[in-house]
Design a protein around this motif. Structure first.
Motif, short mmCIF file in Angstrom:
data_model
loop_
_atom_site.label_atom_id
_atom_site.label_comp_id
_atom_site.label_asym_id
_atom_site.label_seq_id
_atom_site.Cartn_x
_atom_site.Cartn_y
_atom_site.Cartn_z
N THR A 12 0.86 -1.18 0.00
CA THR A 12 0.00 0.00 0.00
C THR A 12 0.91 1.23 0.00
O THR A 12 2.14 1.10 0.02
N PRO A 13 0.34 2.43 0.03
CA PRO A 13 1.20 3.63 0.07
C PRO A 13 2.12 3.70 1.30
O PRO A 13 3.04 4.50 1.32
N PHE A 14 1.91 2.83 2.29
CA PHE A 14 2.81 2.81 3.45
C PHE A 14 4.15 2.18 3.09
O PHE A 14 5.11 2.27 3.85
N SER A 15 4.24 1.51 1.94
CA SER A 15 5.52 1.04 1.40
C SER A 15 6.02 2.16 0.51
O SER A 15 5.74 2.19 -0.69
N LEU A 16 6.73 3.08 1.10
CA LEU A 16 7.15 4.28 0.37
C LEU A 16 7.87 3.94 -0.93
O LEU A 16 8.74 3.08 -0.96
N LEU A 17 7.49 4.61 -1.99
CA LEU A 17 8.04 4.45 -3.32
C LEU A 17 7.79 3.08 -3.94
O LEU A 17 8.33 2.76 -4.99
N ASP A 18 6.97 2.26 -3.30
CA ASP A 18 6.70 0.92 -3.81
C ASP A 18 5.21 0.59 -3.83
O ASP A 18 4.78 -0.23 -4.61
#
Length: 164
Positions: A12-18
């Motif tokens: 999800t967006p909590f995996s920054l840049l991924d």
């Protein structure tokens, strides 16, 4: 009998840049595709777990809680140049004990293992393995990295270790 697909590696967006998709949108899409379960496995964090759980339950989808942890090359406490490179491993909670163990590992990774990224080692993984299912992760996973380096025996040894 119809076979169902369950996505077990989702950022999800909590995996920054991924992580690309928003939690509400991915649950909505999973429901529209007829999926009855889906996992969350953000990189090194569990910030989205509560929202993910609530959204999935609200939409009649079984939430599978997990995390893609970073593994240290040596001990999670080592902090030298050699220790900058980390591998990946996915952990999924089978039950509440597994959920608590993954939370513990993520916390230890940040508090004691942080060196560029929050890391754990295989000794910690073994200590907190109860109630946890382990997946080999992406191409940055330790098993895959051994295979890509041509070391099939090391890859097999690690995969068998993770099986237990």
């Amino acid at each position: 009998m119809e076979k169902k697909f369950t996505h077990l590696h989702l950022h999800t967006p909590f995996s920054l840049l991924d992580g690309f998709t928003r939690i509400d949108k991915v649950i909505e899409k999973a429901k529209s595709l007829g999926m009855d379960s889906i996992a969350i496995t953000d990189h090194g964090v569990m910030f989205g777990v509560i929202d993910f759980y609530k959204q999935a339950k609200k939409n009649g989808i079984k939430p599978i809680i997990g995390c893609e942890l970073y593994t240290s090359a040596r001990s999670y406490k080592d902090k030298e140049t050699i220790d900058r490179k980390s591998g990946h491993i996915i952990l999924l909670a089978k039950n509440n004990i597994g959920y608590q163990n993954i939370i513990k590992l993520v916390s230890i990774g940040f508090v004691d293992g942080l060196y560029y990224k929050p890391r754990v080692d295989y000794e910690l993984l073994e200590k907190y393995s109860q109630g946890v299912v382990c997946l080999s992760a992406c191409l940055a996973g330790d098993v895959q990295r051994y295979i890509l380096a041509g070391d099939y025996e090391k890859a097999k040894e690690l995969a068998l270790k993770l099986e237990n």
